[in-house]
Design an enzyme around this catalytic site. Structure first.
Site, PDB file in Angstrom:
ATOM      1  N   ARG A 157       0.815  -1.216   0.000  1.00  0.00           N
ATOM      2  CA  ARG A 157       0.000   0.000   0.000  1.00  0.00           C
ATOM      3  C   ARG A 157       0.851   1.270   0.000  1.00  0.00           C
ATOM      4  O   ARG A 157       0.454   2.286  -0.569  1.00  0.00           O
ATOM      5  CB  ARG A 157      -0.947  -0.007   1.216  1.00  0.00           C
ATOM      6  N   SER A 206      -7.206   6.951  -0.981  1.00  0.00           N
ATOM      7  CA  SER A 206      -7.237   5.495  -0.961  1.00  0.00           C
ATOM      8  C   SER A 206      -8.286   5.116   0.079  1.00  0.00           C
ATOM      9  O   SER A 206      -8.176   5.489   1.244  1.00  0.00           O
ATOM     10  CB  SER A 206      -5.867   4.927  -0.567  1.00  0.00           C
ATOM     11  N   SER A 207      -9.321   4.389  -0.351  1.00  0.00           N
ATOM     12  CA  SER A 207     -10.470   4.116   0.517  1.00  0.00           C
ATOM     13  C   SER A 207     -10.101   3.241   1.710  1.00  0.00           C
ATOM     14  O   SER A 207      -9.031   2.618   1.749  1.00  0.00           O
ATOM     15  CB  SER A 207     -11.582   3.430  -0.283  1.00  0.00           C
ATOM     16  N   GLN A 208     -11.006   3.182   2.682  1.00  0.00           N
ATOM     17  CA  GLN A 208     -10.803   2.347   3.861  1.00  0.00           C
ATOM     18  C   GLN A 208     -10.724   0.883   3.429  1.00  0.00           C
ATOM     19  O   GLN A 208     -11.625   0.387   2.736  1.00  0.00           O
ATOM     20  CB  GLN A 208     -11.938   2.553   4.859  1.00  0.00           C
ATOM     21  N   PRO A 209      -9.674   0.169   3.789  1.00  0.00           N
ATOM     22  CA  PRO A 209      -9.484  -1.198   3.296  1.00  0.00           C
ATOM     23  C   PRO A 209     -10.639  -2.155   3.586  1.00  0.00           C
ATOM     24  O   PRO A 209     -10.966  -2.989   2.734  1.00  0.00           O
ATOM     25  CB  PRO A 209      -8.197  -1.635   3.997  1.00  0.00           C
TER      26      PRO A 209
END
Length: 380
Positions: A32, A78-81
């Site tokens: 990431r 970057s969205s919440q995983p």
């Protein structure tokens, strides 16, 4: 020293998401940090730099990483995983599938799709975002992804896909996406309702399935065009003032975040005045006690379900413990509407949002229509 990537998987699992082996392997293998080489913004507004001692630990948290802002407004991230995991599982990707991604973000979601064996085309309307995502994918050594700078509304004319995934909040689905799907195809998209973006799974626009709650940055252009079935825009902090208690608390303990979002979804199904409100503690009249279940932090806004009146200065707010606050010229009517929604939700057995099916209708601008939510039905 704890491996942040191992703890990262544990955090996703602790959120209640059960990762199948292939998806767990994707999260474990895709770096990431390669997708945020210039750092990112924390929720408190401070910036995390790659040289910071806590950079990796912060990257590998189950949290959104904001990578671009316009003033104070986030416009790329970057969205919440854990949310990404839920959407990817709903997408049902298998090796060899062709996936169209609307909203490239950092490129991390496309990298996860590629790790699952998909061939991915990612489109972003922001040229710099598309460029950075393309560079990040190359830096991470990810093959099978192409990134294009274009308006995602059009999809990719002349090409066919098995799946479409949308990573920005939209008012409705582009008909071009459905036209470009092969038989058995599926669209996973966060579609605006009552000021939030519940994620829908759409194979047939007349019978969409609800996947989960979400909060996404809004797309621009025709994907968020106004239409007759749209809900009121969210009420900003300070818009609702002079609120007083119109009905006492109903839930002890207060609703969990998930249950509160379930009630919120039902409110949107039953009232087109339902929306989102940012409620500062100063919205309460002097001497009004802060209801249980609400933490009044000076200077911090509370995210609340609201029924907004036409002037957008009053209406009713439903708090997580069921307390109803109301204000404005039609406070009595809106307070009663809010109580009726709570009663109806309780009588229905406090259904989760996944119990609803949503019918979409073609609306929006004549030259660029969208499939937007229009009807809601509870299914056993």
């Amino acid at each position: 020293m704890t491996d942040p990537r191992r703890d990262y998987l544990d955090q996703i699992l602790r959120s209640g998401v059960s990762l199948p082996p292939a998806l767990a392997a994707a999260f474990a293998s895709v770096p990431r940090e390669a997708f945020v080489p210039e750092g990112f913004q924390r929720r408190d507004g401070s910036w995390v730099h790659p040289a910071d001692p806590d950079f990796l630990a912060t990257v590998y948290r189950d949290d959104v990483l904001i990578t671009k802002v316009d003033g104070k407004v986030p416009i790329s991230s970057s969205s919440q995983p854990s949310l990404m995991a839920i959407m990817l599982m709903a997408l049902g990707v298998t090796p060899g599938m062709r996936v169209l991604e609307i909203g490239a973000g950092t490129g991390y979601n496309a990298a996860l799709l590629a790790a699952l064996g998909a061939t991915v085309t990612s489109i972003d309307v922001q040229a710099d975002v598309a460029d950075r995502a393309r560079s990040a994918l190359a830096r991470a050594g990810v093959a099978g992804v192409r990134v294009q700078h274009a308006d995602g509304y059009a999809g990719l004319p002349g090409e066919r896909f098995d799946r479409v995934i949308v990573t920005v909040g939209i008012g409705g689905l582009s008909p071009h996406w459905l036209e470009q799907l092969d038989p058995g195809g599926l669209v996973i998209a966060p579609v605006k309702q009552a000021g939030t973006h519940p994620v829908l799974a759409v194979a047939d626009p007349s019978d969409a399935r609800v996947v989960c709650a979400s909060g996404f940055m809004a797309a621009s252009g025709p994907l968020n065009a106004d239409h007759p079935y749209a809900f009121p825009a969210p009420a900003p902090a300070g818009a609702l003032t002079g609120l007083v208690q119109a009905a006492p608390s109903r839930f002890d303990p207060p609703l969990t975040e998930i249950a509160y979002r379930d009630l919120w979804f039902a409110a949107g199904a039953w009232s087109h005045r339902a929306t989102h409100a940012l409620l500062p503690s100063t919205a309460l009249l002097p001497g009004t006690a802060v209801p249980s279940g609400v933490t009044a932090v000076p200077g911090r806004d509370q995210s609340c379900l609201a029924l907004l009146d036409e002037p957008r200065t009053g209406g009713a707010v439903v708090l997580p413990d069921g307390t109803v606050l109301a204000g404005g010229h039609a406070a009595l009517r809106y307070g009663a509407m809010a109580v009726e929604i709570i009663d109806r939700w309780i009588a229905a057995g406090r259904p989760p949002m996944q119990a609803w099916r949503v019918g979409l209708t073609l609306t929006g601008e004549d030259k660029s229509p969208i499939w937007a939510p229009h009807t809601w039905e509870l299914r056993p």
